[in-house]
Scaffold this active site. Structure first.
Site, short mmCIF file in Angstrom:
data_model
loop_
_atom_site.label_atom_id
_atom_site.label_comp_id
_atom_site.label_asym_id
_atom_site.label_seq_id
_atom_site.Cartn_x
_atom_site.Cartn_y
_atom_site.Cartn_z
N GLU A 1 10.76 -9.44 -20.60
CA GLU A 1 9.94 -8.77 -21.46
C GLU A 1 10.80 -7.96 -22.24
O GLU A 1 11.74 -7.40 -21.98
CB GLU A 1 8.92 -7.81 -20.57
CG GLU A 1 9.59 -6.93 -19.83
CD GLU A 1 8.79 -5.90 -19.02
OE1 GLU A 1 7.91 -6.53 -18.44
OE2 GLU A 1 8.94 -4.81 -18.98
N ARG B 1 6.23 -5.39 -11.08
CA ARG B 1 7.30 -5.78 -11.68
C ARG B 1 7.36 -7.50 -11.74
O ARG B 1 6.61 -8.15 -10.71
CB ARG B 1 8.70 -5.63 -10.90
CG ARG B 1 9.36 -4.18 -11.00
CD ARG B 1 9.88 -3.96 -12.43
NE ARG B 1 10.40 -2.77 -12.55
CZ ARG B 1 9.92 -1.58 -12.99
NH1 ARG B 1 8.63 -1.79 -13.54
NH2 ARG B 1 10.63 -0.53 -13.05
N LEU C 1 0.98 -1.21 -0.15
CA LEU C 1 -0.20 0.02 0.06
C LEU C 1 0.97 1.19 -0.02
O LEU C 1 0.72 1.92 1.13
CB LEU C 1 -0.92 -0.19 1.21
CG LEU C 1 -2.26 0.87 1.19
CD1 LEU C 1 -2.99 0.31 0.19
CD2 LEU C 1 -3.03 1.31 2.54
N GLY C 2 1.61 1.41 -0.87
CA GLY C 2 2.44 2.55 -1.20
C GLY C 2 1.45 3.56 -2.00
O GLY C 2 0.33 3.30 -2.11
N ARG C 3 2.24 4.48 -2.89
CA ARG C 3 1.52 5.36 -3.48
C ARG C 3 0.66 4.87 -4.66
O ARG C 3 -0.39 5.24 -4.68
CB ARG C 3 2.55 6.41 -4.42
CG ARG C 3 3.43 7.48 -3.42
CD ARG C 3 4.44 8.01 -3.89
NE ARG C 3 5.44 7.37 -4.38
CZ ARG C 3 7.06 7.60 -4.20
NH1 ARG C 3 6.96 8.70 -3.69
NH2 ARG C 3 7.83 6.89 -4.46
N ILE C 4 1.08 3.96 -5.30
CA ILE C 4 0.30 3.38 -6.27
C ILE C 4 -1.00 2.34 -5.61
O ILE C 4 -2.10 2.36 -5.93
CB ILE C 4 1.14 2.56 -7.49
CG1 ILE C 4 1.97 3.45 -8.20
CG2 ILE C 4 0.19 1.62 -8.23
CD1 ILE C 4 3.15 2.71 -9.05
N ASP D 1 0.91 -6.57 -16.73
CA ASP D 1 1.37 -5.65 -17.47
C ASP D 1 2.98 -5.70 -17.53
O ASP D 1 3.77 -5.24 -18.34
CB ASP D 1 1.10 -4.08 -16.74
CG ASP D 1 1.52 -2.93 -17.63
OD1 ASP D 1 1.33 -3.14 -18.72
OD2 ASP D 1 2.02 -1.89 -17.19
N ILE E 1 0.77 -4.87 -11.51
CA ILE E 1 1.22 -3.73 -12.04
C ILE E 1 2.43 -3.01 -11.69
O ILE E 1 2.84 -1.97 -11.66
CB ILE E 1 0.15 -2.52 -12.04
CG1 ILE E 1 -0.51 -2.50 -10.75
CG2 ILE E 1 -1.16 -2.90 -13.03
CD1 ILE E 1 -1.41 -1.50 -10.60
N HIS F 1 3.45 -3.67 -20.80
CA HIS F 1 4.12 -2.77 -19.75
C HIS F 1 3.97 -1.36 -20.01
O HIS F 1 4.58 -0.64 -20.47
CB HIS F 1 5.72 -3.14 -19.76
CG HIS F 1 6.33 -2.36 -18.61
ND1 HIS F 1 7.65 -2.77 -17.92
CD2 HIS F 1 5.88 -1.45 -17.91
CE1 HIS F 1 7.75 -2.08 -17.15
NE2 HIS F 1 6.90 -1.33 -16.69
C1 8YV Z 1 8.70 2.44 -17.43
C2 8YV Z 1 8.33 1.84 -14.86
O1 8YV Z 1 9.70 3.10 -17.05
O2 8YV Z 1 7.74 3.07 -13.69
C3 8YV Z 1 8.48 2.35 -13.78
O3 8YV Z 1 8.86 1.87 -12.91
O4 8YV Z 1 8.54 0.59 -15.21
C4 8YV Z 1 7.62 2.43 -16.19
O5 8YV Z 1 6.94 3.60 -16.08
C5 8YV Z 1 8.12 2.89 -18.56
O6 8YV Z 1 7.53 1.72 -19.16
C6 8YV Z 1 9.31 3.37 -19.61
O7 8YV Z 1 9.91 2.43 -20.09
#
Ligand code: 8YV
Length: 315
Positions: free
Chosen positions: A263, A234, A153-156, A258, A232, A281
């Site tokens: 990738e 990693r 539960l960070g910013r995102i 995503d 959303i 992504h």
């Molecule tokens: C990518 C991201 O940097 O914010 C991140 O950590 O992975 C993305 O915003 C973006 O896809 C550009 O490559």
């Protein structure tokens, strides 16, 4: 005075490239067929790395640049930067937090809705003529009033939870501890327990060595055949092999992703599945946000070389 030389690890939108090229000498690493020779040729003059979240900067790259002072990440996640290698040499690192938070949350929620309501299949139903030929589209799952789990539960994660509360969902979250800004939501320390009480599990954790495969077979099993996993963050936060097995065996209902290991070359097993929504992504990929991210990369580089405080340092 000679221009400051920068290693550019991946492409940026044209507006960012124009601004960077107008001020700095940019060495386009991604276009070099022989990366080692490229670093040997230009490395001794390079003072900054401009990279992207998923591309980062590894130890080999950092060590090939003896004059390196700063690494600027276009992205909030800096897990792909070898922080230990940077720290050893006093190299500064910056990222682009905050400006992308709401877009990433928007896409996460859109992925949940699209997958739960079968929107991709629905589109195909119309375009293929199945609607006229076969009639009504198969019934899908409701989203509102269901149970959501937010892992991180960070910013995102906070913005995802805020949006889900608009769907009258029952919201719980896991983090290192309860958050004082999350009074309406239930704290559940254990990710397996969180998954067990969720219909939709959002992975919104900043990735690190500590969070690697935090979503493993136990979490996936607890989410179960009716559950949906939405990532959303990693790919390293999820044990992708366990996820693929569970999607194939239907011990996990569905997923909406995503981000992927390796990738943009994802595991082909994903492509054979009809219970996963695949996105390239692109959670931060709006014109508005990407412009703000590019401006922040430029501002961090300018601040560093002008001797001003870095706007968004992580190291
Ligand atoms: C990518 C991201 O940097 O914010 C991140 O950590 O992975 C993305 O915003 C973006 O896809 C550009 O490559």
């Amino acid at each position: 005075m000679s221009r400051i030389e920068i290693l550019q690890v991946g492409p940026y939108p044209a507006w960012d490239e124009e601004r960077l090229n107008a001020t700095f000498t940019m060495h386009r690493y991604f276009e070099a067929s022989d990366k080692v020779a490229f670093l040997a040729q230009h490395g001794s003059n390079i003072r900054a790395i401009a990279t992207r979240g998923e591309l980062g900067a590894n130890r080999v790259m950092i060590e090939a640049l003896p004059k390196l002072e700063v690494i600027c990440v276009y992205g909030v996640g800096f897990d792909a930067v070898d922080l230990a290698a940077a720290r050893e040499r006093g190299i500064r690192v910056t990222n682009t937090p905050d400006v992308l938070t709401k877009d990433v949350a928007d896409l996460g929620v859109a992925m949940m809705l699209a997958q739960a309501r079968g929107m991709i299949g629905g589109e195909g139903w119309v375009r293929s003529g199945d609607w006229a030929r076969k009639g009504l589209y198969p019934l899908q799952s409701r989203v509102h009033c269901k149970r959501a789990g937010i892992l991180g539960l960070g910013r995102i994660g906070f913005e995802v939870a805020k949006r889900l509360s608009g769907f009258d969902m029952e919201i719980a979250y896991s983090d290192v501890g309860p958050k004082d800004y999350a009074k309406d939501w239930t704290f559940v320390a254990d990710p397996v327990a969180l998954a067990g009480r969720s219909d939709f599990l959002f992975v919104t954790l900043a990735a690190s060595a500590d969070t690697r495969h935090i979503v493993g077979s136990k979490v996936i099993e607890a989410l179960g055949p009716e559950g949906m996993l939405i990532n959303i963050s990693r790919s390293s936060n999820i044990d992708e092999k366990a996820l693929l097995d569970a999607l194939e065996n239907r011990t996990l209902g569905s997923a909406a992703l995503d981000v992927f290991e390796g990738e943009p070359n994802l595991d082909p097993r994903f492509l054979a599945l009809d219970n996963v929504l695949l996105q390239p992504h692109m959670a931060s990929g709006t014109v508005e946000t990407r412009k703000a991210m590019g401006a922040l990369v430029f501002d961090n580089l300018s601040a560093h070389f002008d001797g001003r405080p870095l706007p968004t340092p992580v190291l």
